[in-house]
Design a protein around this motif. Structure first.
Motif: not given
Length: 477
Positions: A30-32, A45-47, A311-320
């Motif tokens: 997903x693009x920021x 960001x890779x979700x 730039x591709x960045x890993x988003x490891x997990x959810x804020x939940x």
């Protein structure tokens, strides 16, 4: 009644899987668009929270478990055991449940309540052990997990930090996905460094696929030793490398291949947390703490790039999984971190003024003798004792064990460890916390109170000062 067309019989539609094991991976980019401000490069960001177990660790969990089955280390009816900050345990617990294994997960006490609840929901047995233990301590995560493996017949220790199947999983899935999703246009890959599996495996693939063009950037908490910090504790979970003061030899994970990383960006907790709040409100993405660290590093990287770079960045997990921490104003305020909402009333910070001008109270390492500590506390009314190096700077709230005073130590035997004579830890209030709420929270406490800013102690004041709305630093500290 639904009629299945004859031409569809025997065919499986895309996105349909035989089990949860097969559903891991293929997460979207997903693009920021709004938090990038005036950045010209494209940032994706890779979700990874869209994996079935809720994090990037599903990939390593599946890879390690399948490899253990193939090698015969894990047999039918066996028990999966892991030491983890939570996410690898969640991935292992979910896949173990689907494949008929029992699972046991050892976590540190700082792990969020949401993660522990999720582990138990998958049927995992959760063993909570005190954090801040040196590597060889019997209560260290790995020590507890290995002891359980010895005691339980048929148990298998996943050992993500040193398991070659961890980075191999990312070399086989995460890297190829990013390359394919960007059409080979990715120029910079950013990921946090925990076990090192994600940044090693995906980084190796992307460098090879691009002929060495892709640059790999590690995102690390400011005090983590990976990026050159002193190893002191931080507050963003599941990233970085902690170094206990009593650790004799600092051994890094075999899953982390240092030569893959071109540069490391050191990110303070407050920067990561502030960005998390912006991303949730401006991009619609509710992400976990280590995602804030990684995306902050990605934005720093992207500011120096042109419009053709990706730039591709890993988003490891959810804020939940962190609603009780990084998205809780009560937790944030007590530690002096940025709040999720604007405060319209006076804060503790308004009362104490510029934190850089405050004289932080002295802290002591827990290994001192009473005689050594007595010399340092002479003339003070209260002094926090922290589990840290004596000359390493202001104390981290999470490291404080208790408090001692000159009066407490007056009659104690000289050779006793000072830790044997600790009173309860002093209460603390944070600079971002509304002053009225802070006074209510500490109740009828009288005497010294610690003032915290971004997780660290910056002053020691008397509780009466907070109530009166005026401050005078306590005891000249």
């Amino acid at each position: 009644m639904t009629v299945v067309p004859s031409h569809a019989v025997g065919r499986v539609a895309a996105g349909v899987f035989d089990s949860v094991t097969d559903a891991v991976g293929n997460t979207p980019l997903v693009r920021l668009n709004r938090v990038v401000d005036d950045i010209r490069a494209t940032v994706y960001v890779k979700l990874e929270y869209l994996n079935p177990g809720g994090s990037v660790k599903d990939r390593a969990a599946r890879g390690m478990l399948l490899a253990a089955e193939a090698s015969g280390e894990l047999r039918p009816g066996g028990t999966v055991v892991e030491a983890t900050s939570g996410n690898t345990g969640l991935g292992l617990a979910a896949i173990a449940a689907a494949r008929g294994y029992r699972s046991i997960v050892v976590v540190p006490d700082k792990v969020s309540e949401e993660k522990k609840a999720l582990l138990r929901a998958h049927g995992a047995e959760v063993h909570v052990t005190p954090g801040l233990r040196p590597v060889d301590h019997p209560e260290h995560l790995r020590s507890v997990a290995l002891r359980l493996v010895e005691e339980i017949p048929g148990a298998w220790f996943a050992g993500q930090y040193d398991n070659a199947a961890n980075p191999a999983a990312h070399r086989a899935t995460t890297g190829p996905e990013i390359w394919g999703q960007t059409g080979g246009r990715v120029t910079h890959f950013v990921a946090g460094i925990g076990t090192g599996g994600t940044i090693t495996g995906a980084g190796e693939y992307l460098k090879e696929a691009s002929g060495g063009v892709v640059r790999v950037i590690g995102a690390d908490p400011q005090t983590s030793v990976y990026g050159g910090g002193d190893g002191r504790i931080w507050y963003v979970e599941a990233v970085g490398h902690f170094l206990h003061p009593e650790t004799e030899a600092d051994v890094w994970p075999e899953s982390y291949h240092v030569d893959v990383v071109d540069r490391i960006e050191r990110i303070p907790d407050a920067e990561a947390i502030r960005l998390l709040h912006r991303i949730a409100r401006e991009e619609g993405l509710l992400l976990g703490g280590s995602s804030g660290t990684a995306i902050a590093a990605a934005l720093r990287t992207a500011r120096a790039l042109g419009p053709e770079e990706v730039v591709v960045v890993i988003a490891p997990d959810s804020g939940r999984a962190y609603l009780s921490k990084y998205f809780s104003d009560a937790w944030l305020g007590a530690l002096g971190f940025p709040l999720t909402t604007a405060v319209t009333e006076p804060t503790v910070g308004d009362l104490v003024g510029d934190v850089d001008q405050l004289a932080a109270p002295v802290t002591l390492p827990s290994g001192l003798t009473v005689a050594e500590a007595r010399q340092l506390v002479h003339g003070t009314e209260g002094l926090p004792v922290a589990l840290q190096r004596a000359a390493a700077g202001p104390s981290v709230v999470a490291e404080i064990l208790g408090s001692v005073t000159a009066a407490t130590l007056a009659d104690a035997p000289d050779g006793d460890p000072v830790s044997a004579h600790l009173a309860a830890p002093l209460p603390f209030v944070g600079t971002t916390e509304p002053l009225r709420g802070a006074v209510q929270r500490i109740g009828d406490h009288s005497g010294p109170v610690l003032i915290t800013h971004e997780g660290r102690v910056v002053a020691l004041v008397d509780a009466s000062c907070l109530s009166a709305g005026t401050v005078e630093e306590h005891g000249g500290l």
